[in-house]
Scaffold this motif. Structure first.
Motif, mmCIF file in Angstrom:
data_model
loop_
_atom_site.group_PDB
_atom_site.id
_atom_site.type_symbol
_atom_site.label_atom_id
_atom_site.label_comp_id
_atom_site.label_asym_id
_atom_site.label_seq_id
_atom_site.Cartn_x
_atom_site.Cartn_y
_atom_site.Cartn_z
ATOM 1 N N TYR A 178 47.735 -62.206 25.438
ATOM 2 C CA TYR A 178 46.613 -62.255 24.728
ATOM 3 C C TYR A 178 46.056 -61.294 25.313
ATOM 4 N N TYR A 179 45.372 -60.258 24.718
ATOM 5 C CA TYR A 179 45.191 -58.885 25.124
ATOM 6 C C TYR A 179 43.128 -59.202 25.001
ATOM 7 N N THR A 180 42.417 -59.467 25.954
ATOM 8 C CA THR A 180 40.970 -58.799 25.409
ATOM 9 C C THR A 180 40.383 -57.436 26.079
ATOM 10 N N ASN A 181 39.383 -57.501 25.103
ATOM 11 C CA ASN A 181 38.138 -56.371 25.185
ATOM 12 C C ASN A 181 37.392 -56.550 25.546
ATOM 13 N N SER A 182 36.732 -56.677 26.527
ATOM 14 C CA SER A 182 35.584 -56.901 26.616
ATOM 15 C C SER A 182 34.279 -56.020 26.099
ATOM 16 N N LYS A 183 34.292 -54.639 25.916
ATOM 17 C CA LYS A 183 33.864 -53.898 25.557
ATOM 18 C C LYS A 183 33.305 -53.703 23.883
ATOM 19 N N VAL A 192 39.202 -61.044 21.837
ATOM 20 C CA VAL A 192 40.596 -61.657 22.209
ATOM 21 C C VAL A 192 41.387 -62.124 21.012
ATOM 22 N N ILE A 193 42.536 -60.624 21.506
ATOM 23 C CA ILE A 193 43.946 -60.376 20.539
ATOM 24 C C ILE A 193 44.664 -61.544 20.893
ATOM 25 N N MET A 194 45.226 -62.776 20.406
ATOM 26 C CA MET A 194 46.351 -63.405 20.590
ATOM 27 C C MET A 194 47.439 -62.763 20.399
ATOM 28 N N GLN A 195 48.672 -62.831 20.698
ATOM 29 C CA GLN A 195 50.026 -61.810 19.992
ATOM 30 C C GLN A 195 50.814 -62.799 19.810
ATOM 31 N N ASN A 196 51.260 -63.600 18.702
ATOM 32 C CA ASN A 196 52.094 -64.521 18.908
ATOM 33 C C ASN A 196 53.380 -64.689 18.323
ATOM 34 N N GLU A 197 54.544 -65.054 18.327
ATOM 35 C CA GLU A 197 55.911 -64.498 17.839
ATOM 36 C C GLU A 197 56.236 -64.666 16.469
ATOM 37 N N GLY A 204 52.092 -63.279 14.561
ATOM 38 C CA GLY A 204 51.427 -61.759 14.481
ATOM 39 C C GLY A 204 50.326 -61.652 15.878
ATOM 40 N N ASN A 205 49.595 -61.104 15.071
ATOM 41 C CA ASN A 205 48.675 -60.592 15.625
ATOM 42 C C ASN A 205 47.168 -60.668 15.429
ATOM 43 N N VAL A 206 46.770 -62.215 15.986
ATOM 44 C CA VAL A 206 45.779 -62.609 16.432
ATOM 45 C C VAL A 206 44.625 -62.790 16.366
ATOM 46 N N LEU A 207 43.044 -62.886 15.473
ATOM 47 C CA LEU A 207 41.810 -62.131 16.498
ATOM 48 C C LEU A 207 40.858 -63.518 16.452
ATOM 49 N N PHE A 208 41.228 -63.439 18.079
ATOM 50 C CA PHE A 208 40.740 -65.119 19.235
ATOM 51 C C PHE A 208 39.680 -64.944 18.755
ATOM 52 N N VAL A 242 47.252 -53.659 21.374
ATOM 53 C CA VAL A 242 47.789 -53.460 19.268
ATOM 54 C C VAL A 242 47.927 -52.395 19.162
ATOM 55 N N ASP A 243 48.685 -52.083 18.513
ATOM 56 C CA ASP A 243 48.542 -49.897 17.874
ATOM 57 C C ASP A 243 47.875 -50.727 16.785
ATOM 58 N N GLU A 244 46.589 -49.621 16.318
ATOM 59 C CA GLU A 244 46.340 -49.575 15.179
ATOM 60 C C GLU A 244 47.012 -49.337 13.835
ATOM 61 N N ASN A 245 48.203 -48.958 13.547
ATOM 62 C CA ASN A 245 48.822 -49.656 12.583
ATOM 63 C C ASN A 245 49.300 -51.220 12.365
ATOM 64 N N GLU A 246 49.343 -51.773 13.805
ATOM 65 C CA GLU A 246 49.517 -53.367 13.544
ATOM 66 C C GLU A 246 48.605 -53.889 12.803
ATOM 67 N N ARG A 247 49.080 -55.602 11.927
ATOM 68 C CA ARG A 247 48.148 -55.982 11.260
ATOM 69 C C ARG A 247 47.555 -57.260 12.187
ATOM 70 N N ILE A 248 45.715 -57.470 12.304
ATOM 71 C CA ILE A 248 45.527 -57.883 13.111
ATOM 72 C C ILE A 248 45.230 -60.016 11.773
ATOM 73 N N ILE A 249 45.457 -60.517 11.534
ATOM 74 C CA ILE A 249 44.871 -62.053 11.299
ATOM 75 C C ILE A 249 43.371 -62.650 11.987
ATOM 76 N N SER A 250 42.926 -63.302 10.889
ATOM 77 C CA SER A 250 41.503 -63.879 11.382
ATOM 78 C C SER A 250 41.829 -65.070 12.388
ATOM 79 N N PHE A 251 41.812 -65.716 12.856
ATOM 80 C CA PHE A 251 41.849 -66.815 13.303
ATOM 81 C C PHE A 251 41.721 -68.195 12.360
ATOM 82 N N GLN A 252 40.913 -67.843 10.815
ATOM 83 C CA GLN A 252 40.777 -68.762 10.491
ATOM 84 C C GLN A 252 42.230 -68.656 9.348
#
Length: 248
Positions: free
Chosen positions: A107-112, A116-121, A124-128, A224-234
């Motif tokens: 889990y990567y967290t950015n409080s600003k 929270v982005i969950m990094q699942n094998e 992939g990257n999930v916006l949690f 998470v790299d800018e070019n990496e895909r991030i999917i929504s929680f839904q």
């Protein structure tokens, strides 16, 4: 300069370094995850009632749960970011360990950015970002040398059958105002202090070592790299539904 403003100016200049220092904080926390005995007892009881499973398989699975070993997790904090991960190096090849049943995702967290982005094998990257708020209770206890306060997350959930929303309470969380870092394991964050323990139905996660002055070289923040895909929680939920359909 107005002589009455001078003391105020000097006070501001004195406080400025303190404020700047408070914005630059780092820590490394080591947690131990242990499976709860009550959960194991209830799991084994349900297993014994399963008429479709052989006695040999039941005994084998029971032994796995009864002999589960603790797991170690780490939370690295640097300024407004944190990174939470498990220590896979402790796993012995060929050994089956049920472990603590706590999440092994990163889990990567950015409080600003309040993300929270969950990094699942698998996913992939999930916006949690499930909608939730905290209920801070009057319960207090000591964890190590720190006085901790209990808080309970309350999640907003949607019921498709009734087309309505409801609220569900989550695990008991213990945080310490003595360490004003608004971070914790996995997706848990946003409290006025560092989270030192999570009492989940299946497991208990407790801080066993806290380093508030770590070497910068030891800090690991896996962004998470800018070019990496991030999917929504839904989208994650929808994918999991599809995976379950394809499995059966």
């Amino acid at each position: 300069m107005n002589k009455h403003l001078l003391p105020l100016l000097l006070l501001c200049l004195t406080l400025l370094p303190i404020e700047l220092c408070s914005q630059s904080r780092s820590a490394i926390i080591k947690y131990q995850g242990v499976i709860n005995e009550k959960y194991v007892d209830s799991f084994v009881k349900a297993l014994e009632a399963d008429k479709d499973m052989s006695m040999h398989s039941k005994q084998r699975v029971t032994n796995f749960y009864r002999s589960a070993k603790p797991e170690e997790f780490y939370l690295h904090i640097q300024n407004h970011e944190s990174y939470y991960f498990t220590d896979f190096s402790l796993k012995v090849e060929g050994e089956h360990n049920v472990g603590s049943l706590a999440s092994n995702d990163y889990y990567y967290t950015n409080s600003k950015a309040s993300t929270v982005i969950m990094q699942n094998e698998t996913l992939g990257n999930v916006l949690f970002m499930p909608e939730k708020h905290w209920e801070i209770t009057d319960e207090v206890k000591m964890i190590g040398d720190y006085r901790c306060v209990q808080a309970i997350p309350v999640y907003k959930r949607y019921n498709a059958m009734t087309d309505s929303y409801y609220y569900k309470k989550g695990a008991k969380v213990w945080f310490t105002p003595d360490i004003p870092l608004s971070f914790g394991p996995a997706q848990y964050k946003g409290l006025p202090g560092l989270i030192l323990q999570i009492e989940h139905r299946r497991y208990t996660l407790t801080a066993i070592h806290i380093d508030l002055n770590p070497d910068e070289a030891d800090l690991k923040i896996n962004r998470v790299d800018e070019n990496e895909r991030i999917i929504s929680f839904q989208e994650m939920i929808n994918r999991q539904k599809e995976m379950r359909k394809n499995r059966y």
